[in-house]
Design a protein around this motif. Sequence first.
Motif, PDB file in Angstrom:
ATOM      1  N   TYR A  78      -9.850  -9.957   2.249  1.00 62.22           N
ATOM      2  CA  TYR A  78     -10.092  -9.027   1.803  1.00 62.22           C
ATOM      3  C   TYR A  78      -9.778  -7.591   2.311  1.00 62.22           C
ATOM      4  CZ  TYR A  78     -11.297 -11.420  -3.216  1.00 62.22           C
ATOM      5  OH  TYR A  78     -11.635 -12.463  -3.990  1.00 62.22           O
ATOM      6  N   PRO A  79      -9.029  -7.304   3.217  1.00 62.44           N
ATOM      7  CA  PRO A  79      -9.212  -6.635   4.006  1.00 62.44           C
ATOM      8  C   PRO A  79      -9.456  -5.247   3.861  1.00 62.44           C
ATOM      9  CG  PRO A  79      -6.776  -7.574   3.323  1.00 62.44           C
ATOM     10  CD  PRO A  79      -7.628  -8.262   3.371  1.00 62.44           C
ATOM     11  N   PRO A  80     -10.133  -4.896   4.077  1.00 61.41           N
ATOM     12  CA  PRO A  80      -9.877  -2.684   3.687  1.00 61.41           C
ATOM     13  C   PRO A  80      -9.459  -2.132   3.623  1.00 61.41           C
ATOM     14  CG  PRO A  80     -11.637  -3.725   5.511  1.00 61.41           C
ATOM     15  CD  PRO A  80     -10.925  -4.536   5.301  1.00 61.41           C
ATOM     16  N   PRO A  81      -9.863  -1.450   2.706  1.00 62.55           N
ATOM     17  CA  PRO A  81      -8.048  -0.032   2.722  1.00 62.55           C
ATOM     18  C   PRO A  81      -8.448   1.004   4.183  1.00 62.55           C
ATOM     19  CG  PRO A  81      -9.500  -0.023   0.518  1.00 62.55           C
ATOM     20  CD  PRO A  81     -10.435  -0.968   1.777  1.00 62.55           C
ATOM     21  N   GLU A  82      -9.683   0.525   4.949  1.00 61.73           N
ATOM     22  CA  GLU A  82      -9.059   0.855   6.570  1.00 61.73           C
ATOM     23  C   GLU A  82      -8.836  -0.015   7.313  1.00 61.73           C
ATOM     24  OE1 GLU A  82     -11.653   0.431   4.563  1.00 61.73           O
ATOM     25  OE2 GLU A  82     -13.262  -0.073   6.071  1.00 61.73           O
ATOM     26  N   ALA A  83      -8.064  -1.174   6.923  1.00 62.08           N
ATOM     27  CA  ALA A  83      -8.365  -2.193   8.445  1.00 62.08           C
ATOM     28  C   ALA A  83      -6.766  -1.984   8.263  1.00 62.08           C
ATOM     29  CB  ALA A  83      -7.680  -2.902   7.150  1.00 62.08           C
ATOM     30  N   THR A 142       0.478  -1.065   0.205  1.00 63.49           N
ATOM     31  CA  THR A 142       0.374   0.052  -0.129  1.00 63.49           C
ATOM     32  C   THR A 142       1.062   1.174   0.172  1.00 63.49           C
ATOM     33  OG1 THR A 142      -0.237  -0.201   2.411  1.00 63.49           O
ATOM     34  CG2 THR A 142      -1.714  -1.194   1.295  1.00 63.49           C
ATOM     35  N   ARG A 143       2.250   0.655   0.390  1.00 62.22           N
ATOM     36  CA  ARG A 143       2.999   2.745   0.049  1.00 62.22           C
ATOM     37  C   ARG A 143       4.341   2.194   0.030  1.00 62.22           C
ATOM     38  NH1 ARG A 143       3.394   2.596   7.067  1.00 62.22           N
ATOM     39  NH2 ARG A 143       3.181   0.735   7.397  1.00 62.22           N
ATOM     40  N   VAL A 144       5.185   3.125  -0.002  1.00 68.66           N
ATOM     41  CA  VAL A 144       6.289   2.738  -0.765  1.00 68.66           C
ATOM     42  C   VAL A 144       7.207   3.580  -0.087  1.00 68.66           C
ATOM     43  CG1 VAL A 144       8.318   4.061  -2.512  1.00 68.66           C
ATOM     44  CG2 VAL A 144       5.770   3.233  -3.258  1.00 68.66           C
ATOM     45  N   TRP A 145       7.922   2.746   0.952  1.00 72.49           N
ATOM     46  CA  TRP A 145       9.168   3.464   1.644  1.00 72.49           C
ATOM     47  C   TRP A 145      10.076   4.499   1.471  1.00 72.49           C
ATOM     48  CZ3 TRP A 145       8.753   1.096   7.277  1.00 72.49           C
ATOM     49  CH2 TRP A 145       7.521   1.036   7.038  1.00 72.49           C
ATOM     50  N   PRO A 146      10.563   5.056   2.211  1.00 73.85           N
ATOM     51  CA  PRO A 146      11.858   5.894   1.565  1.00 73.85           C
ATOM     52  C   PRO A 146      13.526   4.658   2.164  1.00 73.85           C
ATOM     53  CG  PRO A 146      10.932   7.125   4.027  1.00 73.85           C
ATOM     54  CD  PRO A 146      10.042   5.395   2.829  1.00 73.85           C
ATOM     55  N   ILE A 147      14.184   4.977   1.586  1.00 75.51           N
ATOM     56  CA  ILE A 147      15.857   3.846   1.259  1.00 75.51           C
ATOM     57  C   ILE A 147      16.212   3.759   2.202  1.00 75.51           C
ATOM     58  CG2 ILE A 147      17.612   2.624   0.340  1.00 75.51           C
ATOM     59  CD1 ILE A 147      16.135   3.014  -2.346  1.00 75.51           C
ATOM     60  N   GLY A 148      16.345   5.368   2.783  1.00 78.42           N
ATOM     61  CA  GLY A 148      16.971   6.067   3.600  1.00 78.42           C
ATOM     62  C   GLY A 148      17.007   5.563   4.692  1.00 78.42           C
ATOM     63  N   GLY A 149      15.202   4.954   5.120  1.00 77.92           N
ATOM     64  CA  GLY A 149      14.855   4.002   6.536  1.00 77.92           C
ATOM     65  C   GLY A 149      14.564   2.916   7.013  1.00 77.92           C
ATOM     66  N   LEU A 150      15.183   2.367   5.774  1.00 74.62           N
ATOM     67  CA  LEU A 150      15.544   0.852   6.493  1.00 74.62           C
ATOM     68  C   LEU A 150      16.183  -0.092   7.048  1.00 74.62           C
ATOM     69  CD1 LEU A 150      14.565   0.183   2.133  1.00 74.62           C
ATOM     70  CD2 LEU A 150      13.056   0.195   3.938  1.00 74.62           C
ATOM     71  N   THR A 151      15.979  -0.602   7.677  1.00 75.05           N
ATOM     72  CA  THR A 151      16.832  -1.912   8.990  1.00 75.05           C
ATOM     73  C   THR A 151      16.860  -3.269   7.983  1.00 75.05           C
ATOM     74  OG1 THR A 151      15.353  -1.899  10.397  1.00 75.05           O
ATOM     75  CG2 THR A 151      16.861  -0.230  10.146  1.00 75.05           C
ATOM     76  N   GLY A 152      17.586  -4.142   8.209  1.00 73.52           N
ATOM     77  CA  GLY A 152      17.727  -5.682   8.051  1.00 73.52           C
ATOM     78  C   GLY A 152      16.131  -5.997   8.767  1.00 73.52           C
ATOM     79  N   GLY A 153      15.518  -6.633   7.779  1.00 72.23           N
ATOM     80  CA  GLY A 153      14.360  -7.893   7.964  1.00 72.23           C
ATOM     81  C   GLY A 153      13.042  -7.737   7.791  1.00 72.23           C
ATOM     82  N   PRO A 201       0.692   4.210  -6.251  1.00 73.57           N
ATOM     83  CA  PRO A 201       0.839   3.541  -5.686  1.00 73.57           C
ATOM     84  C   PRO A 201       0.029   2.060  -6.112  1.00 73.57           C
ATOM     85  CG  PRO A 201       0.131   5.103  -4.204  1.00 73.57           C
ATOM     86  CD  PRO A 201      -0.040   5.487  -5.475  1.00 73.57           C
ATOM     87  N   SER A 202       0.629   0.496  -5.643  1.00 70.38           N
ATOM     88  CA  SER A 202       0.585  -0.250  -6.615  1.00 70.38           C
ATOM     89  C   SER A 202      -1.457  -0.807  -6.024  1.00 70.38           C
ATOM     90  CB  SER A 202       1.259  -1.092  -6.553  1.00 70.38           C
ATOM     91  OG  SER A 202       1.334  -1.594  -5.881  1.00 70.38           O
ATOM     92  N   SER A 203      -1.323  -0.930  -4.740  1.00 69.99           N
ATOM     93  CA  SER A 203      -2.412  -1.537  -4.508  1.00 69.99           C
ATOM     94  C   SER A 203      -2.939  -0.966  -3.416  1.00 69.99           C
ATOM     95  CB  SER A 203      -2.173  -3.445  -3.653  1.00 69.99           C
ATOM     96  OG  SER A 203      -2.614  -3.034  -2.985  1.00 69.99           O
ATOM     97  N   ASP A 204      -3.928  -0.506  -2.931  1.00 72.42           N
ATOM     98  CA  ASP A 204      -4.989   0.446  -1.279  1.00 72.42           C
ATOM     99  C   ASP A 204      -5.092  -0.388  -0.398  1.00 72.42           C
ATOM    100  OD1 ASP A 204      -6.688  -0.687  -2.600  1.00 72.42           O
ATOM    101  OD2 ASP A 204      -7.957   0.961  -2.519  1.00 72.42           O
ATOM    102  N   THR A 205      -4.977  -1.737  -0.412  1.00 72.02           N
ATOM    103  CA  THR A 205      -5.168  -2.814   0.351  1.00 72.02           C
ATOM    104  C   THR A 205      -4.169  -3.427  -0.093  1.00 72.02           C
ATOM    105  OG1 THR A 205      -6.262  -4.463  -0.488  1.00 72.02           O
ATOM    106  CG2 THR A 205      -7.717  -2.977  -0.051  1.00 72.02           C
TER     107      THR A 205
END
Length: 695
Positions: free
Chosen positions: A202-207, A46-57, A140-144
Motif C-alpha cells: 500500500y504505497p501511501p500517496p506521499e510515496a 494517480t494522474r492523467v497525462w496530456p496526450i501531446g507530450g507522450l512518446t513511445g514506451g 482522478p481514479s486513484s491517489d496512490t
Amino acid sequence: MIVLNDINIIQLKGVGATFARNLGKLGIESVYDLLFHLPFRYEDRTRVWPIGGLTGGDTVQLQGVVESCRVVQSRRRSLEVTLADQTGVITLRFYYFNAAQIKAFEKLPVLRVFGEVRLGRNGLEMYHPEYKTIDPDDAPSSDTLTPVYSITEGVTQSKLRGLCEQATKLLAKHPVKDWLPASLRERYAFPEINHAILFLHYPPPEADVSALLAFKHPAQQRFVFEELCAHNLSLLRLRHQFQSHHAHTLLAKPSAGRRSQVEAVIDELPFKMTHAQARVLREIFSDMGSSKPMLRLVQGDVGSGKTIVAALAALRAVENGHQAAIMAPTEILAEQHLQSFSQWLQPLGIHVGWLTGKVKGKKRQALLEDLRSGHYPVLIGTHALFQDDVAFASLALVIVDEQHRFGVHQRLALKEKGAATGYVPHQLIMTATPIPRTLAMSAYADLDTSIIDELPPGRKPVETVVVSEGRRQEVIRRVSLACEQGRQAYWVCTLIEESEALQCQAAEVTFNTLSESLPGLKVALIHGRLSSAEKARIMLDFKEGITDLLVATTVIEVGVDVPNASLIIIENPERLGLAQLHQLRGRVGRGHQDSFCVLMYGVPLSSNSKSRLQVMRESDNGFVIAEKDLELRGPGEVLGTRQTGLMQFKLADLQRDAKWLDEVKDAGALLLKDVTAANAIIRRWLGSKVDYAEV
Ligand code: ADP
Ligand code: MG
C-alpha cells in the motif's frame, strides 16, 4: 506465539479449497507467503497525462473524448478509435472487439484509458488499453500507485489485493522477523521489514512515485537484496553440502626418477603452454590433490587452449589409477575432443572410450562392460554418458564442456556416478562462452573460477566486416579470391525455420547456388542431419584441404579446428546471439595468415541488431562481447532456456539491480554464519519446494 507461516491461506475470508489451490500455484500457502508475494511493479493511475507530450514506451493514464471509431482492414482487421484531449490525438487499436463495443464508442463518450503508448507508422497508438467511460467531472481514479502482482489462472489482481488487506492486518499483530543482520541493514539504510512490506502493498500517496516506478525505492531494494542473497546462499549451501562428500586425492605421480605422465605429455607437445594455461592447470591440480571434491569453472575465450588443460586433468586422474569422463554438448564437439585426447593419450597406451546416443546394442554393451572393468580409463561423449546404466570402475573426475547448457542440479547429480566407490568425482566445467560477471555471480556462485586470459602466441585478430546481403556477389568474389590463394573458407547459413529438416533444405539451396557460382572450387555441405560418419568424412576432407569451401549450418559452432581456413561468411548474423557469433568467428584466425569474418545481414536491420553487429566489428574480446550481449538481449536469451529455470527472480532484475551483485557476494559469508537465518532467507524466496537435502 503465532507465526504467520502457520496461518494457512484458507483461514482468510473468501478463500475456499479451489482458490487456495490456485494460490498454491504462485507458491502462496500461508499468510506469510502472501505478504512476501510483493508487487513486482506499479502502475501510475494517480494522474492523467496530456496526450501531446507522450512518446513511445510510456505506460500512462489518459483522458479524452472519442472523436471517431471505425473498423479497418489492413494486414489484420482491427477497430480503430481516435481519442483526443486539448493537447493531441492518439489511436486506440483493438484486434478483438464486438458489436457492443463499437456501439458504445459510436456515442463518442469521454474515456479514461490506461496502457502502453507506442509510436506507430500513424503516430501515437495504444493496443488494447484498459478503458472506462467516465463523467468528465470524475475525480482522478486513484491517489496512490496501483501495485501489480504476478498472477495465475483463478487469481486476479483485485482478488490478491483483497487478500493482502486481511494479511496486512494480521501482520500488524504478528510482525515477521528480519533475518538480515543489523550490520547489513544499517550499512545499506534499509527500512524496517514490517514497515517495508506494508509500504509496498500500500504505497501511501506521499510515496516517491518515480522511485517506486523505477523499482529503486529503498523498500524495494531491500527485498531485491534479500532475494539475490537467497539465490546466492542456496548455491553456497549446495556447494557446501557437495563438498562434505569425499573425493579421491589425486597427486602428481612421478615414479623412480621418471617424469609423471602429465609431465611427459607436456614435454611432447608441439607447443609451449601459455602462462595462463599453466596457471589454470596448477589451480586444477591443487583442487584435485584435495579430498574435497573440486567444483571449478574454467573460462577461456575461443582458441585459448582449454582442451589440453582438460586432457591433462584427465591424465592426472588416470595416472592415479582412476577414470575420467568428458561430456560435450554436441557430437561434433565430442568427436573433436576424442581426436585431441587420443592424439595425446594413445602414445601412453591409454584407451579412450566413446559413447553417444548413437552407440547402441552390442557395441554399447561391450563398452559398458569395459567401463566397469576399468579397461577405458577415459570416456568421451555426449549427454549419453550419464544415463543410469553407465557405471564406472572408479570415476574420479568429470569434465563438462560448455556447461551453460547444463543446469546446476544436473551437474551435481553426476556425483552418483562415483557412488559405487563411496567417493564423488571432482568436477571441472569448461566454457568457451565467457559468462558475464553478473550471470556468473548468480548462476555459478557454487563454483571456483579459473580464467585462461591469454591466447597462444602468433594469433592475429580476425578482421570483421558488416555488409548487407545486397553485396552477395562481391562476397562470393572474395571467397573465390581467398581460395585461389590456397586458403579455405566457411559459409555459415543461420536459419530461422524451427524444423531441422527445413534448415538442412535451406542450407542445401545455398550450397547449390554457391557451387554454381564457384565452379572452380570444391564446395562441400555439412549439417546436423548427416550421420556422424558422413560428418567426420566431410570435416576430414576440409581439414586436409581437399575441400575449399565448407557450407554449414551452425553445427560448426564449436569444436572445429582448421588453421588454414581464414575466411568465414555468416549469413543473417542478426539471428544469432553475440556469444554464438563470437564462437563461429573463432573458427578462423587459428593460423598465421590474416583472417576475415564477413557478417552479411538481411535488410531491413533493426537498430538493436545494428548495434549488436557493431559490437562484433569493434571487439574480439569474448568477455566484452558477452557483457554487451547481456545488455542488449537480457539474461534469459543469453543463458538459454535450460538455465533460466534457475534464474527466475520474483523481484530482482540482474541488469537493473547489478549494483547489488558484489554486495551480495560479500554478504554470503556473513549470512552463512547463522544457519537458521540463512535457511529462513532461502525458504522465504525460493520456497519450500527447493529441497537440496539430496545433494
Ligand atoms: P578452445 O579453448 O577454444 O577449446 P582449443 O583447446 O581447441 O581451444 O585450442 C585451439 C588450438 O590451439 C588447438 O589447435 C590447440 O592444439 C592449440 N593450442 C592450445 N594451446 C596452445 C599453445 N599454448 N600454443 C599454441 N597452440 C596451442
Ligand atoms: Mg574447446
